[in-house]
Design a protein around this motif. Structure first.
Motif, PDB file in Angstrom:
ATOM      1  N   TYR A 128      25.822  22.789 -52.730  1.00 57.83           N
ATOM      2  CA  TYR A 128      25.504  21.361 -52.601  1.00 57.83           C
ATOM      3  C   TYR A 128      26.462  20.476 -53.386  1.00 57.83           C
ATOM      4  CZ  TYR A 128      21.032  22.836 -50.534  1.00 57.83           C
ATOM      5  OH  TYR A 128      20.073  23.400 -49.733  1.00 57.83           O
TER       6      TYR A 128
ATOM      7  N   ILE B  59      22.681  16.760 -43.730  1.00 56.27           N
ATOM      8  CA  ILE B  59      22.135  15.410 -43.909  1.00 56.27           C
ATOM      9  C   ILE B  59      21.925  14.725 -42.558  1.00 56.27           C
ATOM     10  CG2 ILE B  59      22.628  13.110 -44.839  1.00 56.27           C
ATOM     11  CD1 ILE B  59      21.775  15.194 -46.949  1.00 56.27           C
TER      12      ILE B  59
ATOM     13  N   LEU C  82      16.542  17.340 -44.725  1.00 59.98           N
ATOM     14  CA  LEU C  82      15.609  16.979 -45.799  1.00 59.98           C
ATOM     15  C   LEU C  82      14.197  16.755 -45.252  1.00 59.98           C
ATOM     16  CD1 LEU C  82      17.891  14.609 -47.886  1.00 59.98           C
ATOM     17  CD2 LEU C  82      16.828  16.719 -48.721  1.00 59.98           C
TER      18      LEU C  82
ATOM     19  N   GLU D 190      25.294  11.313 -53.572  1.00 64.23           N
ATOM     20  CA  GLU D 190      23.839  11.096 -53.569  1.00 64.23           C
ATOM     21  C   GLU D 190      23.113  12.114 -52.684  1.00 64.23           C
ATOM     22  OE1 GLU D 190      23.045   7.084 -52.425  1.00 64.23           O
ATOM     23  OE2 GLU D 190      23.995   6.216 -54.207  1.00 64.23           O
ATOM     24  N   ASP D 191      23.721  12.453 -51.553  1.00 69.38           N
ATOM     25  CA  ASP D 191      23.108  13.442 -50.654  1.00 69.38           C
ATOM     26  C   ASP D 191      23.015  14.809 -51.329  1.00 69.38           C
ATOM     27  OD1 ASP D 191      22.858  11.583 -48.606  1.00 69.38           O
ATOM     28  OD2 ASP D 191      24.812  12.076 -47.730  1.00 69.38           O
TER      29      ASP D 191
ATOM     30  N   LEU E 122      20.045  14.813 -53.631  1.00 67.86           N
ATOM     31  CA  LEU E 122      18.797  14.902 -52.856  1.00 67.86           C
ATOM     32  C   LEU E 122      18.537  16.335 -52.387  1.00 67.86           C
ATOM     33  CD1 LEU E 122      19.035  11.668 -50.655  1.00 67.86           C
ATOM     34  CD2 LEU E 122      17.367  12.113 -52.458  1.00 67.86           C
ATOM     35  N   LEU E 123      19.574  17.004 -51.885  1.00 69.06           N
ATOM     36  CA  LEU E 123      19.423  18.390 -51.421  1.00 69.06           C
ATOM     37  C   LEU E 123      19.073  19.327 -52.576  1.00 69.06           C
ATOM     38  CD1 LEU E 123      22.438  18.519 -48.951  1.00 69.06           C
ATOM     39  CD2 LEU E 123      20.063  18.911 -48.307  1.00 69.06           C
TER      40      LEU E 123
ATOM     41  N   HIS F  50      17.580  18.597 -55.427  1.00 68.55           N
ATOM     42  CA  HIS F  50      16.224  18.364 -55.928  1.00 68.55           C
ATOM     43  C   HIS F  50      15.166  18.803 -54.919  1.00 68.55           C
ATOM     44  CE1 HIS F  50      16.782  16.250 -59.844  1.00 68.55           C
ATOM     45  NE2 HIS F  50      18.023  16.378 -59.405  1.00 68.55           N
ATOM     46  N   SER F  51      15.486  18.703 -53.649  1.00 72.54           N
ATOM     47  CA  SER F  51      14.586  19.233 -52.624  1.00 72.54           C
ATOM     48  C   SER F  51      14.410  20.743 -52.810  1.00 72.54           C
ATOM     49  CB  SER F  51      15.154  18.927 -51.239  1.00 72.54           C
ATOM     50  OG  SER F  51      14.384  19.542 -50.234  1.00 72.54           O
TER      51      SER F  51
END
Length: 398
Positions: free
Chosen positions: A139, A149, A154, A294-295, A298-299, A301-302
């Motif tokens: 990531y 994305i 997500l 930013e993506d 997000l990945l 933390h997902s």
């Protein structure tokens, strides 16, 4: 079609230099004996704009001409029964299966067996490596993530994504899994067509795709990097966690993923034979990848929060503890700089669990026979996979 000229645009960037001069990249060079340089960049760069045309044509001829479940059943029939030149099927299907049914001259079944055995005997360390180094570390390469994305991975959720990755990995890395018509062979071809389907969807519906920067969606060079994750990075992770492996097992891992890559339609020029070659190839690819965006965060933390969402463990305290252990392993396996970019939470005593694991692995390897390790590891993999498939109600492969 316009000709594009790609440059190693991030070769002077701090994230690239730090990785290769003081981070995991430096460790990979020491681990593999690689001699990294950009002199062969031109031989590989065009693959950033290269895709699996054969797979794409099959999707156009089969999946885009009928209902999805009907197309899937048709493809399953071809995989399980084979395709010959005389069959009344689309030319694209004949082309695909003439390649996958042809056994390459270089294939060594003894090495496939050794690679599968290392995957199995690594037990839960294999799953930790795939999740907390290979997957989350990937990531950090911002452009590599773009297909995930734009296909809204997500929204699908990390539990489902992990389940499908695990389903593919487990079924591709067992004894005789890659024999024609066997389960691993089937999963490889289905994965290949899933990639083609996603690529065609992105090109049709996502008008803002930046081919110049990101390459073609799910391009051949990115595929190479992904499968180096399953071989080189996987081995490096096992070593970090205190595992040892024989020369034959090491050769076997690269051979196993070379053949899987072949079935997936990755050009043979991109499939490394050993850790030295893999590190040199990976070095070139990383020179076109920017760091986390930013993506990426997000990945990441997902994936971390998957432990909290996953109902396999009954109680909340168990889920929180599992998340903590994965965070500890991520900090242990990845560079601190990468963890900070991905905003991995800082936790107390984060080296405790990985260092305990290292000690336990050394004792376990010394005390338990190789045969027993393989049997035990395989059993653990199948149990984890069964749990995931039960909570996600199957996967795209079934």
């Amino acid at each position: 079609m316009e000709k594009r000229f790609l440059q190693p645009r991030f070769k002077d960037s701090s994230h690239f230099k730090n990785f290769w001069e003081s981070g995991n990249g430096k460790q990979l060079i020491e681990f593999s004996g690689a001699e990294v340089s950009l002199k062969d960049f031109g031989k590989f760069a065009s693959y950033y704009y290269h895709v699996d045309d054969i797979g794409d044509e099959v999707v156009k001829d089969v999946y885009l001409t009928k209902k999805f479940h009907e197309a899937s059943r048709e493809i399953e029939h071809y995989i399980r029964n084979g395709v010959s030149d005389n069959d009344n099927v689309p030319e694209s299907v004949k082309k695909l299966f003439s390649q996958t049914q042809a056994i390459p001259e270089w294939l060594d079944r003894n090495l496939l067996k050794s690679g599968a055995e290392l995957c199995m005997r690594s037990g839960l360390d294999a799953l930790i490596s795939l999740r907390d180094y290979c997957l989350i570390g990937g990531y950090d390469y911002a452009y590599l993530n773009k297909p995930l994305i734009v296909t809204e991975a997500l929204k699908k959720g990390a539990v489902k994504r992990l389940s499908e990755t695990l389903d593919f990995w487990v079924n591709a890395t067992r004894y005789n899994a890659l024999e024609i018509h066997a389960k691993g062979y089937e999963f490889a071809i289905k994965t290949r067509l899933i990639h083609s389907y996603a690529r065609l969807s992105i090109k049709k519906y996502y008008k803002d795709w930046d081919t110049e920067s990101w390459g073609e969606p799910i391009n051949s060079w990115d595929m190479m990097a992904t499968y180096i994750g399953f071989s080189l990075v996987f081995l490096h992770s096992l070593q970090k966690l205190g595992n040892t492996f024989s020369v034959e097992e090491e050769q076997g891992i690269f051979h196993l993923w070379k053949y899987i890559g072949y079935l997936l339609g990755i050009p043979e020029d991109l499939l490394p034979n050993d850790k030295k070659q893999a590190t040199e190839y990976f070095y070139l690819w990383t020179s076109v990848q920017p760091p986390s965006d930013e993506d990426s965060v997000l990945l990441a933390h997902s994936l971390l929060n998957e432990s909290l969402e996953n109902p396999i463990l009954k109680f909340k305290f168990q889920r929180r503890n599992l998340r903590y252990l994965h965070i500890c392993c991520t900090w242990f396996l990845l560079d601190d700089e990468v963890c900070k970019r991905l905003q991995i939470p800082d936790v107390s005593n984060k080296r405790g669990f990985p260092n305990t694991k290292r000690f336990f692995n050394k004792v376990y390897t010394a005390m338990v026979s190789r045969k027993a390790q393989i049997k035990s590891g395989n059993k653990k993999h199948l149990k984890v996979l069964k749990d995931y498939l039960e909570i996600t109600k199957g996967s795209n492969f079934h």
